[in-house]
Enzyme design. Structure first.
Site, PDB file in Angstrom:
ATOM      1  CB  CYS A 192      -0.862   0.057   1.263  1.00  0.00           C
ATOM      2  SG  CYS A 192      -1.846  -1.411   1.538  1.00  0.00           S
ATOM      3  CG  LEU A 223      -2.232  -4.240  -4.027  1.00  0.00           C
ATOM      4  CD1 LEU A 223      -2.886  -4.051  -5.389  1.00  0.00           C
ATOM      5  CD2 LEU A 223      -0.766  -4.588  -4.233  1.00  0.00           C
ATOM      6  CB  THR A 270      24.978  -2.456  -8.648  1.00  0.00           C
ATOM      7  OG1 THR A 270      24.645  -3.779  -8.984  1.00  0.00           O
ATOM      8  CG2 THR A 270      24.743  -2.215  -7.182  1.00  0.00           C
ATOM      9  CG  ASN A 298       3.353  -0.738   2.660  1.00  0.00           C
ATOM     10  OD1 ASN A 298       4.412  -0.330   2.207  1.00  0.00           O
ATOM     11  ND2 ASN A 298       2.762  -1.783   2.149  1.00  0.00           N
ATOM     12  N   GLY A 299       2.092  -3.397   4.758  1.00  0.00           N
ATOM     13  CA  GLY A 299       2.821  -4.624   5.048  1.00  0.00           C
ATOM     14  C   GLY A 299       1.908  -5.813   5.257  1.00  0.00           C
ATOM     15  NE  ARG A 342      26.005  -1.107 -14.329  1.00  0.00           N
ATOM     16  CZ  ARG A 342      27.248  -1.393 -13.982  1.00  0.00           C
ATOM     17  NH1 ARG A 342      27.525  -2.512 -13.359  1.00  0.00           N
ATOM     18  NH2 ARG A 342      28.225  -0.554 -14.257  1.00  0.00           N
TER      19      ARG A 342
END
Length: 561
Positions: free
Chosen positions: A2, A50, A337, A75-76, A340
Site C-alpha cells: 500500500c 492494494l 548497480t 503498509n505490510g 542496472r
C-alpha cells in the site's frame, strides 16, 4: 502493498497538501482515502490501497470500536496475526492482519508490539487519548518509510520520498527528508497544536537476534546441535516455513524466476507448498532477458522441472535504455548497480501487471547478503570478516536490493514477498559458526546449496550454478546489459563533464559516464537530495572500479553458458 502518508501539524491547508499524497498512487491502485483527525484540524492521513487481505474492512486508517482513540496506517503483512490472536486471546473485529497491532499496542506498548510482529511493515500509529504518534519499520526495511520533521515540530511521513518533496512548511531553509531506520520505532508527543516532539527512538530488533515472536511460532523448536545434517535440516525447514507463512493472500500469487539458485529455490518451494495448500490456480513464474541470455535458459529449465506456468519477457538493450529515467524516478536513488538491476525487474513487473492476474510476487532477495553469495566473498580475509560483512549488507539492504525490489514492483501495484529475509531463518543462519558460512570448494553459498542437495527440488546444475548478477545474466555472455548501457551513455556524457564531476557533485561524485548520467537524471527529479544515498554499493577486498561481478578478476562464467 500500500502507500501510506500522514501529516501532523501542517501549516498549510490540508486539501492543498494532499495532492502530494497522489505521488504514490501507484502503490495502491484499488482505492484512495484521505482523512482528517478529529480534534486535530491540521493532522491527516492519506492511504492508497492494494487489497490483499480482507476485501471488506481493509481500508485505512484502520480504527475499531474497542479502541476509538487509535488510528493505524500501515503498509505490510503480519504473517503471525492469527497466532498472536490465539496466544493472547484478542477479540478481533475485522479480518485485517494489521488489527493485531492495535491489540498488541494496547496490551504491551509500542516496543514490545513491534518486536512481536512476524512480517514486513511500516506503520504510523496515532494514539489521541495519550497524544502520541508512533512510527515503526520492519527489521530489514522491506517496506519503505520516509519522514520529514521541521525544527518547529511539523511531521510528514510517507512510503516514498516523492510524496514529501513538495510538502509546504513554514521553514525558510530546506528541510531534510530521510529514510526511517529499519528495525526501529520512534515515539512523538503530539501537542494540542498538532505539532510533535520526538521523545524516543530505539531499535526493537536486530538481524542477529532471535526474534521475540519466535516464542509463539507454531514451527516446533529446532533440533539442537551443529553437526552438518542437523544444520541442513534446520535450514530446509526454516526456509520452507518462511515460504509457507507468506502464502497468506486473497489475490493470485506468482514468482520471479531468474534461473539463479535463490529464485529457483523459492519458486520450487512455492510450487510444492501451493499444491499442499491446494491453491485453486497454477503458480506463474516470470523471467526476463534477451533470447540467449543465461538467465532465460536457466529459468526455462527450472520452470519445466517444477511445473510452473512460465512466462518469458523478452528484453532488448534499447527497451532497457528507454526505461532508465522512469526507473530512477521510482527508485529515488542513483546507485549504479541498483539502477542496472532495477530495469529488468521494472519491465517484468510491468508485464505481470498488464498481462496476468498475479499480484503477490515472491522473489529470492536477501539470500546473497545472508549466505555470502557475492563473488567477492571468495576474497574475504577471514571467516570472521566475511560474517561481519554479511551483517553489514543485511543492515544496508534498505538502501540497495530491498529498495530495488520494493520500488520496481510497487511501481506497477504488485506486492513483493521475500522469504529469505524471514526473521527466524536469518537469525538462525547468522548464529551458525562463521567457518560454516563461507564459500567452500570455490563455490559461494555452499551451505545453502548443500542443504538442498539430492532432493530433486530443482535441477542439480541449477543448484550448483555460479552466482550471476541479475543485471548481467539478462543479456548474453558475449555482451552484458551494463556494457550496452555504458556504450549508449558514452556519447551522452562528455569528457568535460567528467573532469568537473567532483565539483558538480561533491557528495558521492560519479567516476564513470554511466554513473554521471544516472546522477544527472536523479538531480533533475530530486534536486539537492543526494544525501539519500550514503555510499555506492561496491565489492570489498578486491580492486573494483565497477559493481558488476563480471568485471572482477575472479569472475568465471559457467562453462555451459
Amino acid at each position: 502493498m500500500c502507500g501510506i502518508w500522514a501529516l501532523f501539524g501542517s501549516d498549510e491547508c490540508l486539501s492543498v497538501q494532499c495532492t502530494c499524497a497522489m505521488k504514490i498512487a501507484h502503490r495502491g491502485p484499488d482505492a484512495f482515502r484521505f482523512e482528517n483527525v478529529n480534534g486535530f484540524t491540521n493532522c491527516c492521513f492519506g492511504f492508497h490501497r492494494l487489497a490483499i487481505v480482507d476485501q471488506l474492512y481493509g481500508m485505512q486508517p484502520l480504527r475499531i470500536k474497542k479502541f476509538p482513540y487509535l488510528w493505524l496506517c500501515y503498509n505490510g503483512e503480519i504473517y503471525n496475526h492469527h497466532t498472536l490472536q490465539k496466544t493472547f486471546d484478542f477479540d478481533f473485529q475485522t479480518k485485517v492482519d494489521g488489527e493485531v497491532l492495535l491489540h498488541l499496542y494496547d496490551r504491551f506498548g509500542i516496543k514490545k508490539m513491534a518486536s512481536l510482529l512476524d512480517g514486513v511493515f511500516a506503520f504510523i500509529l496515532l494514539d489521541t487519548a495519550n497524544r502520541k504518534v508512533h512510527l515503526g519499520r520492519d527489521t530489514y526495511g522491506v517496506r519503505p518509510l520516509f519522514k520529514l520533521l521541521t525544527d518547529d515540530g511539523f511531521l510528514a511521513v510517507c512510503s516514498e520520498a516523492k510524496g514529501l518533496t513538495n510538502i509546504s512548511h513554514s521553514m525558510s531553509t530546506e528541510v531534510k527528508i530521510e529514510p526511517f531506520l529499519p528495525g526501529h520505532i520512534e515515539v512523538f508527543d503530539l501537542k494540542l497544536s498538532g505539532k510533535v516532539q520526538s521523545v524516543q527512538m530505539e531499535p526493537f530488533h536486530c538481524c542477529t537476534q532471535e526474534p521475540a515472536h519466535a516464542l509463539h511460532d507454531p514451527l516446533q523448536t529446532l533440533a539442537a546441535g551443529l553437526d552438518e545434517e542437523t544444520v541442513k535440516s534446520n535450514i530446509r525447514s526454516l526456509l520452507e516455513n518462511g515460504v509457507r507463512k507468506r502464502l497468506m493472500a486473497h489475490r493470485r500469487i506468482g514468482c520471479l524466476l531468474s534461473g539463479g539458485l535463490d529464485s529457483s529455490l523459492i519458486a520450487a518451494l512455492l510450487l510444492k507448498l501451493a499444491k499442499e495448500e491446494k491453491l485453486p490456480y497454477k503458480i506463474q513464474t516470470f523471467s526476463i532477458g534477451s533470447e540467449d541470455s543465461p538467465d532465460i535458459l536457466a529459468a526455462r529449465k527450472v520452470a519445466a522441472h517444477i511445473g510452473s506456468e512460465h512466462h518469458e519477457v523478452n528484453f532488448t538493450a534499447e527497451e532497457g535504455i528507454r526505461a532508465v529515467d522512469e526507473v530512477i524516478f521510482h527508485l529515488e536513488t542513483y546507485d549504479i548497480t541498483t539502477i542496472r538491476a532495477s530495469v529488468g525487474m521494472y519491465l517484468v513487473s510491468k508485464y505481470i501487471r498488464e498481462k496476468t492476474d498475479s499480484v503477490v510476487i515472491f522473489s529470492g532477495e536477501g539470500s546473497d547478503e545472508l549466505t555470502q553469495g557475492y563473488i567477492y566473498f571468495h576474497k574475504a580475509p577471514s571467516a570472521a570478516a566475511a560474517a561481519k560483512d554479511s551483517v553489514r549488507l543485511l543492515k544496508e539492504l534498505y538502501l540497495f536490493d530491498v529498495l530495488r525490489a520494493d520500488r520496481t514492483t510497487a511501481a506497477h501495484g504488485l506486492e513483493l514477498r521475500v522469504p529469505f529475509l524471514d526473521h527466524r531463518f536469518t537469525a538462525y543462519y547468522l548464529s551458525l559458526p562463521e567457518n560454516m558460512r563461507v564459500p567452500k570448494d570455490g563455490v559461494e553459498k555452499h551451505l545453502l546449496r548443500d542443504s538442498f542437495k539430492g532432493l530433486n527440488l530443482i535441477p542439480e546444475e541449477i543448484l550448483w550454478r555460479r552466482k550471476e548478477a541479475f543485471s548481467d545474466g539478462m543479456m548474453s555472455v558475449k555482451k552484458s546489459w551494463y556494457t550496452c548501457l555504458q556504450e549508449h551513455l558514452d556519447s551522452i556524457v562528455n569528457d568535460d563533464q567528467m573532469e568537473k564531476a567532483s565539483k558538480t557533485f561533491p557528495h558521492n561524485p560519479p567516476t564513470t559516464k554511466e554513473a554521471y548520467y544516472f546522477r544527472q537524471v536523479f538531480e533533475k527529479l530530486y534536486p539537492g537530495r543526494a544525501q539519500w544515498l550514503s555510499h555506492y554499493w561496491m565489492p570489498r577486498w578486491i580492486e573494483a572500479a565497477d559493481p558488476s561481478a563480471r568485471t572482477l578478476s575472479i569472475y568465471k562464467p559457467d562453462k555451459d553458458q
